[in-house]
Design a protein around this motif. Structure first.
Motif, PDB file in Angstrom:
ATOM      1  N   CYS A 192       0.828  -1.204   0.000  1.00  0.00           N
ATOM      2  CA  CYS A 192       0.000   0.000   0.000  1.00  0.00           C
ATOM      3  C   CYS A 192       0.865   1.259   0.000  1.00  0.00           C
ATOM      4  O   CYS A 192       0.386   2.339   0.296  1.00  0.00           O
ATOM      5  CB  CYS A 192      -0.926  -0.025   1.221  1.00  0.00           C
ATOM      6  N   HIS A 193       2.144   1.097  -0.297  1.00  0.00           N
ATOM      7  CA  HIS A 193       3.084   2.221  -0.319  1.00  0.00           C
ATOM      8  C   HIS A 193       3.209   2.885   1.053  1.00  0.00           C
ATOM      9  O   HIS A 193       3.379   4.098   1.156  1.00  0.00           O
ATOM     10  CB  HIS A 193       2.682   3.243  -1.382  1.00  0.00           C
ATOM     11  N   VAL A 194       3.112   2.067   2.089  1.00  0.00           N
ATOM     12  CA  VAL A 194       3.358   2.517   3.459  1.00  0.00           C
ATOM     13  C   VAL A 194       4.778   2.102   3.811  1.00  0.00           C
ATOM     14  O   VAL A 194       5.118   0.919   3.767  1.00  0.00           O
ATOM     15  CB  VAL A 194       2.340   1.902   4.441  1.00  0.00           C
ATOM     16  N   VAL A 246       3.049  -1.674  10.075  1.00  0.00           N
ATOM     17  CA  VAL A 246       1.900  -1.146  10.815  1.00  0.00           C
ATOM     18  C   VAL A 246       1.528  -2.109  11.930  1.00  0.00           C
ATOM     19  O   VAL A 246       1.671  -3.326  11.793  1.00  0.00           O
ATOM     20  CB  VAL A 246       0.689  -0.911   9.886  1.00  0.00           C
ATOM     21  N   ARG A 290      -4.517   2.524  10.980  1.00  0.00           N
ATOM     22  CA  ARG A 290      -4.409   3.724  10.154  1.00  0.00           C
ATOM     23  C   ARG A 290      -2.944   3.946   9.820  1.00  0.00           C
ATOM     24  O   ARG A 290      -2.062   3.688  10.628  1.00  0.00           O
ATOM     25  CB  ARG A 290      -4.959   4.944  10.887  1.00  0.00           C
ATOM     26  N   ALA A 291      -2.676   4.405   8.599  1.00  0.00           N
ATOM     27  CA  ALA A 291      -1.300   4.617   8.170  1.00  0.00           C
ATOM     28  C   ALA A 291      -1.275   5.704   7.102  1.00  0.00           C
ATOM     29  O   ALA A 291      -2.316   6.130   6.586  1.00  0.00           O
ATOM     30  CB  ALA A 291      -0.707   3.314   7.628  1.00  0.00           C
ATOM     31  N   THR A 292      -0.078   6.144   6.772  1.00  0.00           N
ATOM     32  CA  THR A 292       0.104   7.139   5.717  1.00  0.00           C
ATOM     33  C   THR A 292       0.805   6.491   4.539  1.00  0.00           C
ATOM     34  O   THR A 292       1.925   5.992   4.662  1.00  0.00           O
ATOM     35  CB  THR A 292       0.924   8.333   6.216  1.00  0.00           C
ATOM     36  N   SER A 293       0.121   6.471   3.402  1.00  0.00           N
ATOM     37  CA  SER A 293       0.672   5.923   2.172  1.00  0.00           C
ATOM     38  C   SER A 293       1.394   7.031   1.415  1.00  0.00           C
ATOM     39  O   SER A 293       0.895   8.155   1.303  1.00  0.00           O
ATOM     40  CB  SER A 293      -0.448   5.346   1.304  1.00  0.00           C
ATOM     41  N   GLU A 294       2.563   6.701   0.885  1.00  0.00           N
ATOM     42  CA  GLU A 294       3.305   7.673   0.096  1.00  0.00           C
ATOM     43  C   GLU A 294       2.584   8.007  -1.204  1.00  0.00           C
ATOM     44  O   GLU A 294       2.861   9.039  -1.821  1.00  0.00           O
ATOM     45  CB  GLU A 294       4.699   7.131  -0.206  1.00  0.00           C
ATOM     46  N   SER A 320      -3.678   9.281   3.691  1.00  0.00           N
ATOM     47  CA  SER A 320      -4.233   8.533   4.814  1.00  0.00           C
ATOM     48  C   SER A 320      -5.003   7.313   4.313  1.00  0.00           C
ATOM     49  O   SER A 320      -5.901   7.431   3.466  1.00  0.00           O
ATOM     50  CB  SER A 320      -5.171   9.427   5.635  1.00  0.00           C
ATOM     51  N   VAL A 352      -5.202   0.066   6.667  1.00  0.00           N
ATOM     52  CA  VAL A 352      -4.687  -1.260   6.332  1.00  0.00           C
ATOM     53  C   VAL A 352      -5.470  -2.283   7.151  1.00  0.00           C
ATOM     54  O   VAL A 352      -5.710  -2.071   8.344  1.00  0.00           O
ATOM     55  CB  VAL A 352      -3.179  -1.360   6.642  1.00  0.00           C
ATOM     56  N   CYS A 406      -5.764  -2.563   1.701  1.00  0.00           N
ATOM     57  CA  CYS A 406      -5.845  -1.183   2.190  1.00  0.00           C
ATOM     58  C   CYS A 406      -6.889  -0.444   1.378  1.00  0.00           C
ATOM     59  O   CYS A 406      -7.146  -0.760   0.212  1.00  0.00           O
ATOM     60  CB  CYS A 406      -4.484  -0.481   2.145  1.00  0.00           C
TER      61      CYS A 406
END
Length: 217
Positions: A71-73, A77, A85-89, A93, A96, A121
């Motif tokens: 998911c480009h995180v 996580v 919750r995570a931040t994908s590049e 927001s 996952v 995600c």
């Protein structure tokens, strides 16, 4: 847990998808899966995710720390009740989530099982149109730690696909894992991908590396 099978979620969708990064080209028609001589598997140490029991089947994956590069995180996580919750590049927001099943088999040939954990995600919308990517995190227990073997991601996606590809049915063998990719043609509804390919991921130099996909439908 509020997550259900991706295809069940897809049945509820009524808007167009927000597809993930597109892979140029499309599967070649009428190919037949063929065997390849496996290279020597590697048990080189990978990144660790924390302590782990020898038997991975006893891990509570809903509370595990897992990689989310699919998911480009950039960082692993920590799941809580199966989500994080995570931040994908790429997408900003994201959520996952643990998706469907965990599969077990021995890919590195050491006589102990590895685990392939199905993850997805989305952007939090809760429908098929909000789904961004799916993948498998492959991990093992080594030296008392949960260690990353690699991640399996889709290798097949048409530029005109109506939805991101799905992954299923990982099959373990010594030195490789083969997965089925379900991908979408432009006329397919979100519920029903009509394309299917098999991709074999070899364990080489301590990482999982994919052969070209072979279309089966």
């Amino acid at each position: 847990m509020r997550r259900v099978l991706p295809l069940v979620l897809a049945l509820a969708a009524c808007t167009g998808p927000e597809p993930g990064p597109k892979i140029t080209g499309q599967p070649e028609p009428n190919q037949t899966a063929s065997a390849t001589t496996p290279p020597a598997s590697s048990a080189a140490a990978g990144p660790t995710l924390g302590p782990a029991p020898e038997d991975l089947r006893s891990v509570d994956w809903r509370q595990a720390t897992l990689p989310a590069g699919f998911c480009h995180v950039g960082k692993p996580v920590r799941l809580s009740d199966g989500t994080a919750r995570a931040t994908s590049e790429l997408w900003g927001s994201v959520e996952v989530f643990l998706d469907v099943d965990v599969h077990y088999g021995d890919v590195d040939g050491d006589g102990r099982e590895e685990a392939a954990i199905s993850l997805g995600c989305d952007n939090g919308g809760g429908t098929a149109s909000s789904q961004l990517a799916f993948g498998f995190a492959v991990v093992r227990s080594a030296r008392g730690a949960l260690e990353v073997v690699g991640e399996i991601t889709p290798t097949t996606m048409r530029d005109d696909a109506t939805h991101v590809p799905l992954l299923s049915e990982p099959k373990f063998e010594k030195g490789a894992i083969t997965v089925k990719e379900l991908w979408y043609r432009p006329s397919d509804a979100n519920c029903c991908p009509s394309g299917a390919s098999l991709t074999r991921w070899w364990l080489r130099d301590g990482a999982l590396k994919a052969d070209p996909p072979v279309q089966v439908s």
